[in-house]
Design an enzyme around this catalytic site. Structure first.
Site, PDB file in Angstrom:
ATOM      1  N   GLY A  27       0.830  -1.208   0.000  1.00 21.97           N
ATOM      2  CA  GLY A  27       0.000   0.000   0.000  1.00 21.97           C
ATOM      3  C   GLY A  27       0.859   1.250   0.000  1.00 21.97           C
ATOM      4  CB  ALA A  28       4.269   1.759  -1.189  1.00 24.02           C
ATOM      5  CG  ASN A  29      -1.003   3.362  -4.076  1.00 29.68           C
ATOM      6  OD1 ASN A  29      -1.003   2.273  -3.531  1.00 29.68           O
ATOM      7  ND2 ASN A  29      -2.113   4.054  -4.291  1.00 29.68           N
TER       8      ASN A  29
ATOM      9  N   GLY B 290      -0.882   7.751   1.245  1.00 26.77           N
ATOM     10  CA  GLY B 290      -0.883   7.941   2.701  1.00 26.77           C
ATOM     11  C   GLY B 290       0.417   7.566   3.393  1.00 26.77           C
ATOM     12  CB  ILE B 291       0.863   5.596   6.505  1.00 27.67           C
ATOM     13  CG1 ILE B 291       0.047   6.544   7.400  1.00 27.67           C
ATOM     14  CG2 ILE B 291       1.992   4.949   7.282  1.00 27.67           C
ATOM     15  CD1 ILE B 291      -0.896   5.842   8.350  1.00 27.67           C
ATOM     16  N   GLY B 292       1.972   4.659   3.677  1.00 29.19           N
ATOM     17  CA  GLY B 292       2.911   3.838   2.909  1.00 29.19           C
ATOM     18  C   GLY B 292       3.757   4.680   1.973  1.00 29.19           C
TER      19      GLY B 292
ATOM     20  CB  SER C  30      -5.923   0.781  13.673  1.00 28.96           C
ATOM     21  OG  SER C  30      -6.850   1.710  14.203  1.00 28.96           O
TER      22      SER C  30
ATOM     23  CE1 TYR D 156      -9.029  -0.463   9.430  1.00 29.55           C
ATOM     24  CE2 TYR D 156      -9.589   0.686  11.465  1.00 29.55           C
ATOM     25  CZ  TYR D 156      -8.719   0.468  10.419  1.00 29.55           C
ATOM     26  OH  TYR D 156      -7.525   1.172  10.344  1.00 29.55           O
TER      27      TYR D 156
END
Ligand SMILES: NC(=O)c1ccc[n+]([C@@H]2O[C@H](COP(=O)([O-])OP(=O)(O)OC[C@H]3O[C@@H](n4cnc5c(N)ncnc54)[C@H](OP(=O)(O)O)[C@@H]3O)[C@@H](O)[C@H]2O)c1
Length: 331
Positions: free
Chosen positions: A21-23, A25-27, A150, A175
């Protein structure tokens, strides 16, 4: 609270990092920070185009970027995609950041029929880590697995009778369950590594506090609720820290030497912001029986059976779904 920031990352030339998920936010911010100090980062993204856009944006906004970045397709909602990513991995891996996630979306199922939040946030990463274990063990130094949870995990429970919310589904409960699973998995991985006498791979868990990213708008968008999207946006503007700061706990957990089997989060106001520190997670997250049960269920569901072996033997994740030759992560 420590006063640690991303500026305290060590020089990491030659360190190979995977960020899921690097594209966004945090990633994305973790990728930028790793590349700034020379690490070679693989952006594991479900959309290669969005991954390339993130790389272009990071390159455009950084004056000096010694690390290399490359994008590889990884859809955590598809176990075949997870297997293809791991099968395509060549050579050692030093740091695996299990970061990608979705939050509070209406009930859908992954390619393999899992409820999507449980499937993407937990099961996809469970399968990925098992399949990359040999590569992690091949690292010259100590390799690290960091799993992003989280604070919402504190409200979570693992409903073994209805893991996929087929009988009853609440998007926030689902979640919270997936994020509790992240913590249980990270701790159990460390226990299993310890039990096998493996000290060249360690596992840590982190949470970012509250960071303004795309995460908060996905649910409202999926529901088609413009009002909820605007409320989330306003709440982000009022309360959230930046994605850059939200990446600090994951970065710290990736490089600190005192975090094996630990939980790292921001130490500021309500643990929602600030510099990273070691913290206690929920009481449930330390329940070893639940963790062991979740591990077995996850192995059954994904068909990935971690085979821990000590220093004298190879470690492999066997793919139980292969009927002919048993496949291993380095097949
Ligand atoms: N932001 C916060 O306040 C907060 C708080 C607590 C925990 N977290 C956790 O932090 C992590 C990162 O979230 P974020 O805040 O940075 O949100 P984000 O900006 O929405 O990023 C999430 C990333 O996960 C990717 N992803 C979603 N489904 C995927 C799949 N099936 N396969 C591969 N990648 C997938 C997204 O890809 P696309 O762009 O293609 O959708 C995106 O790159 C998540 O695990 C989240 O639970 C965040």
């Amino acid at each position: 609270m420590t006063d640690w920031t991303a500026a305290d990352l060590p020089e990491m030339t030659g360190t190979r990092v995977v960020v899921t998920g690097a594209n966004s936010g945090i990633g994305k911010e973790a990728t930028r920070a790793f590349a700034r100090v020379g690490a070679d980062v693989t952006l594991a993204c479900r959309s290669v185009d969005r991954g390339e856009e993130a790389v272009a944006d990071i390159e455009r906004t950084e004056s000096r970027l010694p690390g290399e970045m490359q994008v590889q397709e990884l859809d955590l909602a598809d176990l075949d995609s997870v297997a293809a990513f791991a099968d395509g991995w060549e050579g050692p891996l030093d740091i695996l950041c299990n970061n990608a996630g979705v939050m509070a979306i209406p009930r859908t199922e992954t390619h393999d029929g899992f409820e999507t939040q449980f499937g993407v946030n937990h099961l996809g990463h469970f399968a990925l880590t098992g399949r990359l274990l040999d590569a992690l063990r091949a690292s010259d130094g100590e390799a690290r697995v960091v799993t992003q949870s989280s604070a919402v995990h504190e409200r979570g429970d693992i409903d073994f009778d209805d893991l996929h919310g087929e009988r009853s589904y609440d998007k926030w409960e689902a979640y919270a369950q997936s994020k509790l699973a992240n913590v249980l998995f990270g701790y159990e991985l460390q226990r299993r590594l310890d039990a096998a006498g493996i000290d060249d791979v360690t596992s840590a868990v982190c949470h970012p506090g509250w960071a303004a990213t795309n995460l908060q708008r996905r649910g409202p968008e999926a529901e088609g609720s413009e009002l909820k999207r605007l409320l989330m946006k306003a709440a982000n503007g009022l309360f959230a820290q930046s994605a850059e700061r939200g990446a600090w706990p994951m970065l710290y957990a990736a490089v600190a030497d005192d975090v094996a089997g630990e939980y790292v989060g921001p130490g500021g106001f309500m643990n929602a912001r600030g510099a990273p520190e070691r913290q206690r997670s929920s009481e449930r997250s330390y329940d070893e029986a639940t963790a062991a049960r979740l591990w077995e269920v996850s192995s059954d569901l994904t068909g990935v059976d971690y085979e821990f072996a000590g220093d004298d033997a190879d470690t492999a994740a066997t793919d139980e779904s292969d009927t002919a030759d048993s496949a291993t992560a380095d097949d």
